[in-house]
Design a protein around this motif. Structure first.
Motif, PDB file in Angstrom:
ATOM      1  N   SER A  83       0.857  -1.190   0.000  1.00 57.93           N
ATOM      2  CA  SER A  83       0.000   0.000   0.000  1.00 57.93           C
ATOM      3  C   SER A  83       0.888   1.233   0.000  1.00 57.93           C
ATOM      4  CB  SER A  83      -0.896   0.005   1.246  1.00 57.93           C
ATOM      5  OG  SER A  83      -1.734   1.135   1.255  1.00 57.93           O
ATOM      6  N   ARG A  84       0.577   2.169  -0.871  1.00 58.88           N
ATOM      7  CA  ARG A  84       1.363   3.411  -0.878  1.00 58.88           C
ATOM      8  C   ARG A  84       0.650   4.527  -0.132  1.00 58.88           C
ATOM      9  NH1 ARG A  84       4.034   5.912  -6.252  1.00 58.88           N
ATOM     10  NH2 ARG A  84       4.659   7.929  -5.416  1.00 58.88           N
ATOM     11  N   TYR A  85      -0.666   4.635  -0.327  1.00 56.83           N
ATOM     12  CA  TYR A  85      -1.404   5.758   0.267  1.00 56.83           C
ATOM     13  C   TYR A  85      -2.276   5.337   1.451  1.00 56.83           C
ATOM     14  CZ  TYR A  85       0.068   7.847  -4.115  1.00 56.83           C
ATOM     15  OH  TYR A  85       0.824   8.289  -5.177  1.00 56.83           O
ATOM     16  N   THR A 109      -5.221   0.234   0.871  1.00 53.51           N
ATOM     17  CA  THR A 109      -5.084  -1.228   0.909  1.00 53.51           C
ATOM     18  C   THR A 109      -4.662  -1.664   2.310  1.00 53.51           C
ATOM     19  OG1 THR A 109      -4.351  -1.035  -1.386  1.00 53.51           O
ATOM     20  CG2 THR A 109      -4.176  -3.203  -0.374  1.00 53.51           C
ATOM     21  N   THR A 115      -4.513  -1.071  -7.262  1.00 46.91           N
ATOM     22  CA  THR A 115      -4.528  -1.279  -8.714  1.00 46.91           C
ATOM     23  C   THR A 115      -3.521  -0.349  -9.376  1.00 46.91           C
ATOM     24  OG1 THR A 115      -6.789  -2.071  -8.816  1.00 46.91           O
ATOM     25  CG2 THR A 115      -5.968  -0.956 -10.768  1.00 46.91           C
ATOM     26  N   SER A 146      -7.600  -1.836  -4.068  1.00 47.08           N
ATOM     27  CA  SER A 146      -8.154  -0.480  -4.041  1.00 47.08           C
ATOM     28  C   SER A 146      -7.784   0.231  -5.336  1.00 47.08           C
ATOM     29  CB  SER A 146      -7.578   0.292  -2.845  1.00 47.08           C
ATOM     30  OG  SER A 146      -8.022   1.633  -2.863  1.00 47.08           O
ATOM     31  N   GLY A 180     -11.816   1.447 -12.758  1.00 45.06           N
ATOM     32  CA  GLY A 180     -10.377   1.540 -13.049  1.00 45.06           C
ATOM     33  C   GLY A 180      -9.634   0.217 -13.014  1.00 45.06           C
ATOM     34  N   SER A 202      -7.269   9.709  -3.817  1.00 45.44           N
ATOM     35  CA  SER A 202      -6.936   8.497  -3.036  1.00 45.44           C
ATOM     36  C   SER A 202      -7.137   8.697  -1.539  1.00 45.44           C
ATOM     37  CB  SER A 202      -5.489   8.064  -3.307  1.00 45.44           C
ATOM     38  OG  SER A 202      -5.357   7.671  -4.641  1.00 45.44           O
TER      39      SER A 202
HETATM   40  C1  LIG Z   1       1.253   4.009 -11.176  1.00 44.62           C
HETATM   41  C2  LIG Z   1      -0.182   4.015 -10.728  1.00 44.62           C
HETATM   42  C3  LIG Z   1      -1.134   3.397 -11.503  1.00 44.62           C
HETATM   43  C4  LIG Z   1      -2.477   3.409 -11.119  1.00 44.62           C
HETATM   44  N1  LIG Z   1      -3.391   2.787 -11.888  1.00 44.62           N
HETATM   45  C5  LIG Z   1      -4.696   2.854 -11.556  1.00 44.62           C
HETATM   46  C6  LIG Z   1      -5.693   2.219 -12.382  1.00 44.62           C
HETATM   47  O1  LIG Z   1      -5.392   1.540 -13.356  1.00 44.62           O
HETATM   48  N2  LIG Z   1      -6.993   2.395 -12.026  1.00 44.62           N
HETATM   49  C7  LIG Z   1      -7.384   3.137 -10.942  1.00 44.62           C
HETATM   50  O2  LIG Z   1      -8.571   3.290 -10.704  1.00 44.62           O
HETATM   51  N3  LIG Z   1      -6.451   3.671 -10.095  1.00 44.62           N
HETATM   52  C8  LIG Z   1      -5.129   3.545 -10.397  1.00 44.62           C
HETATM   53  N4  LIG Z   1      -4.190   4.099  -9.562  1.00 44.62           N
HETATM   54  C9  LIG Z   1      -4.622   4.658  -8.280  1.00 44.62           C
HETATM   55  C10 LIG Z   1      -4.490   3.648  -7.121  1.00 44.62           C
HETATM   56  O3  LIG Z   1      -4.945   2.382  -7.470  1.00 44.62           O
HETATM   57  C11 LIG Z   1      -5.300   4.148  -5.933  1.00 44.62           C
HETATM   58  O4  LIG Z   1      -4.812   5.404  -5.537  1.00 44.62           O
HETATM   59  C12 LIG Z   1      -5.311   3.180  -4.770  1.00 44.62           C
HETATM   60  O5  LIG Z   1      -6.403   3.479  -3.941  1.00 44.62           O
HETATM   61  C13 LIG Z   1      -4.024   3.292  -3.941  1.00 44.62           C
HETATM   62  O6  LIG Z   1      -4.051   2.330  -2.911  1.00 44.62           O
HETATM   63  P1  LIG Z   1      -3.159   2.559  -1.600  1.00 44.62           P
HETATM   64  O7  LIG Z   1      -3.792   3.696  -0.820  1.00 44.62           O
HETATM   65  O8  LIG Z   1      -3.240   1.264  -0.863  1.00 44.62           O
HETATM   66  O9  LIG Z   1      -1.761   2.879  -2.044  1.00 44.62           O
HETATM   67  C14 LIG Z   1      -2.855   4.064  -9.933  1.00 44.62           C
HETATM   68  C15 LIG Z   1      -1.870   4.688  -9.132  1.00 44.62           C
HETATM   69  C16 LIG Z   1      -0.545   4.660  -9.524  1.00 44.62           C
HETATM   70  C17 LIG Z   1       0.491   5.342  -8.661  1.00 44.62           C
END
Ligand SMILES: Cc1cc2nc3c(=O)[nH]c(=O)nc-3n(C[C@H](O)[C@H](O)[C@H](O)COP(=O)(O)O)c2cc1C
Length: 201
Positions: A10-12, A15, A78, A113, A119, A169
Motif C-alpha cells: 500500500s502506498r497511500y 489497501t 490497482t 483499491s 479503473g 486516493s
Molecule cells: C502508477 C499508478 C497506476 C495506477 N493505476 C490505476 C488504475 O489503473 N486504475 C485506478 O482506478 N487507479 C489507479 N491508480 C490509483 C491507485 O490504485 C489508488 O490510488 C489506490 O487506492 C491506492 O491504494 P493505496 O492507498 O493502498 O496505495 C494508480 C496509481 C498509480 C500510482
C-alpha cells in the motif's frame, strides 16, 4: 492457533486499511490469528536500498511467512489494471515454495483499491489470483449472500473486497466496503478451521 497471512502493498494507505479490517474478520473466528505483513517498494536501481525493517507499520514479509501460513489474504492497489510491482516482485521470488509445493491446498483470497470506479478492480483481483493458482492454492471470493455486494455504490466484488478511493486516493471505506473486508477475513478463517479439522491438525 491457525495463523493466516494478510500480505499487502500500500502506498497511500487504502489497501493497508482493508488489510487491517480483513485481519479483524480473521480474528473473530476462534483459534485463528492474522499475521500482517507488507512488502518494500521496488528499487529503480535493481538493488535493494531500503532497510530490512520498515520505519513503521507491519514487518516486511519473508518466504517463511508464506510457508508457515494456514491461509492467505493478498492485497494490492490497482496499477494500470494490474497488481503493483512490489507485490509482483515479492511473488516472483517464491519459486522455492512452488518447487516444493508448499502452498498447495491452502485457501487464499485477494483484495484491492482503485481511485476510479471502473479503473480495473476485477482485473487486478484476477491478476493476483493467477500466481496463487500456479502455487496450487484454493482461491475463494465472496458469495452474494453478503448483501453488501448488492447494495454497494462503490467497491465490493464477488472476486474479493475492493475500495474506490477517489481521485485524491483519500475517500474513506464505505460501510459495505468495510463489511465485505470483514466478511472475507471471516470466510477465510472459517475455511481454514474446517480444513484443518478435516485433516486432524
Ligand atoms: C502508477 C499508478 C497506476 C495506477 N493505476 C490505476 C488504475 O489503473 N486504475 C485506478 O482506478 N487507479 C489507479 N491508480 C490509483 C491507485 O490504485 C489508488 O490510488 C489506490 O487506492 C491506492 O491504494 P493505496 O492507498 O493502498 O496505495 C494508480 C496509481 C498509480 C500510482
Amino acid at each position: 492457533m491457525h495463523e493466516i497471512l494478510v500480505l499487502y502493498y500500500s502506498r497511500y494507505g487504502a489497501t493497508a486499511e482493508m488489510a487491517q479490517r480483513i485481519a479483524r474478520g480473521i480474528e473473530e473466528i476462534e483459534g485463528c490469528q492474522a499475521r500482517i505483513r507488507t512488502v518494500p517498494p521496488v528499487s529503480a536501481t535493481c538493488e535493494a536500498t531500503a532497510s530490512d525493517i520498515p520505519d513503521d507499520g507491519p514487518l516486511y514479509a519473508g518466504i517463511d511467512d508464506l510457508r508457515e501460513c494456514a491461509g492467505l489474504a493478498l492485497g494490492s492497489p490497482t496499477r494500470f489494471g494490474n497488481m503493483a510491482a512490489p507485490l509482483k516482485y515479492f511473488l516472483d521470488g517464491t519459486s522455492s515454495l512452488w518447487l516444493g509445493g508448499a502452498l498447495i491446498g491452502k485457501p487464499a483470497a485477494v483484495f484491492t483499491s482503485t481511485s476510479s470506479m471502473h479503473g480495473g478492480q476485477e482485473t487486478t483481483l484476477i491478476s493476483m489470483m493467477l500466481p496463487l493458482f500456479h502455487h496450487g492454492m484454493l482461491v475463494m471470493g465472496l458469495p452474494y449472500s453478503e448483501t453488501g455486494l448488492l447494495s454497494t455504490q462503490t467497491g465490493g466484488t464477488p472476486y474479493g473486497p475492493s475500495h474506490t478511493a477517489g481521485p485524491e486516493s483519500n475517500r474513506p471505506l464505505s460501510e459495505e466496503e468495510k463489511q465485505l473486508c470483514r466478511a472475507l477475513g471471516k470466510r477465510l478463517a472459517e475455511t481454514v478451521v474446517k480444513m484443518q479439522a478435516g485433516t486432524g491438525h
